[in-house]
Scaffold this active site. Structure first.
Site, mmCIF file in Angstrom:
data_model
loop_
_atom_site.group_PDB
_atom_site.id
_atom_site.type_symbol
_atom_site.label_atom_id
_atom_site.label_comp_id
_atom_site.label_asym_id
_atom_site.label_seq_id
_atom_site.Cartn_x
_atom_site.Cartn_y
_atom_site.Cartn_z
ATOM 1 N N LEU A 15 4.448 -12.657 15.145
ATOM 2 C CA LEU A 15 5.395 -13.781 15.092
ATOM 3 C C LEU A 15 5.656 -14.264 13.680
ATOM 4 O O LEU A 15 6.542 -15.067 13.457
ATOM 5 C CB LEU A 15 4.819 -14.970 15.878
ATOM 6 C CG LEU A 15 4.929 -14.911 17.392
ATOM 7 C CD1 LEU A 15 4.250 -16.127 17.990
ATOM 8 C CD2 LEU A 15 6.385 -14.861 17.811
ATOM 9 N N GLY A 16 4.824 -13.830 12.751
ATOM 10 C CA GLY A 16 4.970 -14.335 11.389
ATOM 11 C C GLY A 16 3.944 -15.398 11.052
ATOM 12 O O GLY A 16 4.213 -16.322 10.286
ATOM 13 N N CYS A 378 1.941 6.696 -7.497
ATOM 14 C CA CYS A 378 0.676 7.251 -7.001
ATOM 15 C C CYS A 378 0.836 8.729 -6.617
ATOM 16 O O CYS A 378 0.938 9.581 -7.475
ATOM 17 C CB CYS A 378 0.147 6.399 -5.848
ATOM 18 S SG CYS A 378 -1.586 6.721 -5.474
ATOM 19 N N HIS A 505 -0.186 1.439 -8.593
ATOM 20 C CA HIS A 505 0.791 0.839 -7.667
ATOM 21 C C HIS A 505 1.356 -0.441 -8.277
ATOM 22 O O HIS A 505 0.812 -1.523 -8.067
ATOM 23 C CB HIS A 505 0.110 0.482 -6.343
ATOM 24 C CG HIS A 505 -0.206 1.665 -5.494
ATOM 25 N ND1 HIS A 505 0.660 2.145 -4.538
ATOM 26 C CD2 HIS A 505 -1.295 2.475 -5.453
ATOM 27 C CE1 HIS A 505 0.123 3.203 -3.951
ATOM 28 N NE2 HIS A 505 -1.062 3.425 -4.480
ATOM 29 N N GLU A 507 3.787 -2.178 -7.420
ATOM 30 C CA GLU A 507 4.335 -3.123 -6.431
ATOM 31 C C GLU A 507 3.339 -4.214 -6.041
ATOM 32 O O GLU A 507 3.735 -5.306 -5.627
ATOM 33 C CB GLU A 507 4.811 -2.368 -5.174
ATOM 34 C CG GLU A 507 3.729 -1.745 -4.311
ATOM 35 C CD GLU A 507 3.336 -0.319 -4.701
ATOM 36 O OE1 GLU A 507 2.829 0.410 -3.831
ATOM 37 O OE2 GLU A 507 3.520 0.056 -5.880
#
Length: 537
Positions: A15-16, A378, A505, A507
């Site tokens: 649901l978040g 990566c 990575h 990100e």
């Protein structure tokens, strides 16, 4: 005195709760309170490291090397903070500690039970982190009623008793469906979910009602009446275009104000100006670029959640929307690189194993030969080396020993310290390591400094025996490991528009107001490339 806000979920999963918890953290931080977030994962795994991305989405890596649930990525991005492995509490960790203590004889012959021994260990872990903060938001994973989450809910109930009601609040996230047949929002699932929670001794202080459309007044009143929660604390969290809007929505709905009051804190004016500016900028974007992500887990895009977010951050800094073209690496093997036609940029992300590797190599070749802005991450970095070895240096059959242990040209090989391991969990080169960047390179232009710390998660590396051959052929290794000069970290091709790959990575450290440099660079290059294409047509 530290204040605690527990976030639970009911009706259905997904649901978040994570975004809700991150948003609450942000609303408290914006009021000047020192805030942190903890995620409780009731599964029996010790950490998220060995889990299949299809089941669980991305494995997020922290500075200290913790392999954790992707919700911690949301916490870091929303609160612009760095968390630790201890911020992720799992059943596996809790039971491990309790069993170790029992073996050491620390329980003095007592019968070790869920209450008090397991619940005490859960509370100890939460309080350990809480020592340095004014407010701690604790998200309890799963759905109320799950057998796995019982000990955690019990520990939370006990904490309210021990810390005092004025120091512990409960926020319950539920789902209010709208049946098309009758056209009204149904509150019954929420009522039942709260009933279940109350049977465990927990009365929620606020309800965050997730729904497609704003909560109707009648539904709000009904939820309030049946759940014993004041109307002002029944919060309508309807669907918004972008998750970064959620904190602003919850603030408008009065959740921040209500929680501060409920915990007896001074209600300061929240400073959300920067956040509002960022959201407004993102929503106003008109022009767009299309970037392909060629991976092996694209059926569940949450496997690449941090990459999606990093592209979003870079879209704000470059004032251009990024549309993602998701491509299954195996489809490239089957249908060829025509699937990439028309894109303005290409990303080959991380991922383990042989499946789709050839498709990724074909993608990298396509990007290099057609001079399309490219970022490899990566495994994508390692395969860039393989592609270059095969197609530029003519090393037929070159590969990574991960995929082909018998390759005649092992251009990517297992790191020496990884050779004799019998365990898979938590044994990779994990977490933040220093990367030295060479001046006069694209990497230096992007980072604007010669030493950065980036997060890693790998066992294989570029084989040092081949580095000289690569460099002679024009491949530039612009970043090397600060702790081992023979370990390559960043590669680039200077004669291309934008061709860069990283062993780490990037990100994982990208933030809404501070995009990761290599993502900012990729989107910038994609925007310029598109403008060039448009000008010639």
């Amino acid at each position: 005195m530290t204040k605690f806000i527990f976030v639970t979920g009911g009706v259905v999963s997904g649901l978040g709760k994570g975004i809700t918890s991150a948003s609450i953290g942000l609303l408290m931080k914006a009021r000047g309170y020192k805030t942190t977030n903890i995620k409780i994962d009731p599964y029996i795994n010790y950490d998220a490291g060995t889990m299949n991305p299809y089941q669980h989405g991305e494995v997020f890596v922290l500075d200290d090397g913790g392999e954790v649930d992707l919700d911690l990525g949301n916490y870091e991005r929303f609160l612009d903070t760095s968390l630790t492995f201890d911020h992720n509490i799992t059943t596996g960790k809790v039971y491990s500690t309790v069993i170790e203590k029992e073996r050491r004889g620390e329980y003095l012959g007592a019968t070790v039970q869920v209450i008090p021994h397991i619940t005490d260990e859960i509370k100890r872990r939460i309080r350990e982190i809480a020592r340095n903060y004014d407010i701690v938001v604790v998200e309890i994973g799963g759905t109320v009623g799950d057998i796995e989450s019982m000990p955690f809910l019990e520990a939370a109930r006990q904490m309210q008793l021990e810390e005092g009601r004025e120091n512990v609040a409960f926020v319950h996230v539920t789902y209010v469906p709208k049946l098309r047949v009758v056209g009204e929002q149904k509150t019954k699932p929420t009522q039942h979910s709260v009933k279940e929670l109350r049977s465990l001794g927990i009365q929620p202080d606020a309800i965050v009602a997730r729904s497609e459309d704003p909560l109707e007044e009648g539904a709000r009143k009904k939820i309030s009446l049946f759940t014993n929660v004041p109307e002002e604390a029944v919060i309508s969290a309807y669907d918004v275009e972008d998750t970064y809007e959620v904190p602003l929505l919850l603030e408008r709905e009065g959740l921040g104000k209500y929680l501060v009051k409920r915990l007896g804190l001074e209600d300061r004016e929240p400073d959300l100006r920067e956040w509002e500016k960022m959201v407004a900028k993102y929503k106003a974007l008109q022009d767009s670029v299309e970037i392909a992500i060629v991976g092996k887990y694209v059926k569940l895009t949450d496997s690449y959640l941090s990459i999606k977010e990093a592209l979003k951050h870079a879209s704000v800094s470059n004032e251009v929307k990024v549309k993602i073209r998701w491509i299954e690496a195996e489809d490239i093997e089957e249908h060829g690189t025509k699937l990439l036609e028309g894109v303005d940029g290409i990303i080959v992300p991380g991922g383990f194993g042989a499946r789709g590797a050839e498709g990724k190599i074909m993608t990298i070749r396509y990007a290099r030969e057609n001079d399309i802005p490219f970022l490899g991450i990566c495994f994508g970095f390692q395969l860039t080396v393989v592609e270059f070895a095969r197609n530029v240096l003519g090393m037929k059959g070159a590969h990574s020993t991960e995929i082909d242990p018998q390759t005649p040209y092992p251009v990517v090989d297992l790191m020496p310290e990884q050779r004799n391991l019998d365990k898979l969990g938590g044994t990779m080169r994990l977490g933040a390591y220093p990367v030295k960047i060479k001046k006069g390179t694209l990497a230096y232009e992007l980072y604007k400094k010669d030493l950065v710390y980036e997060r890693h998660r790998h066992r294989w590396e570029v084989n040092p025996d081949y580095i000289e051959a690569f460099e002679k052929a024009g491949l530039v290794f612009s970043g090397i490991a600060g702790d081992d000069e023979r370990r390559m970290e960043i590669l680039e091709l200077p004669d291309k528009r934008y061709f860069i790959a990283t062993q780490f990575h990037p990100e994982f450290k990208s933030r809404p107001m501070k995009p990761a440099p290599v993502f900012h660079g990729l989107v910038k290059a994609a925007k310029e490339y598109k403008q060039e294409k448009d000008a010639t047509h």
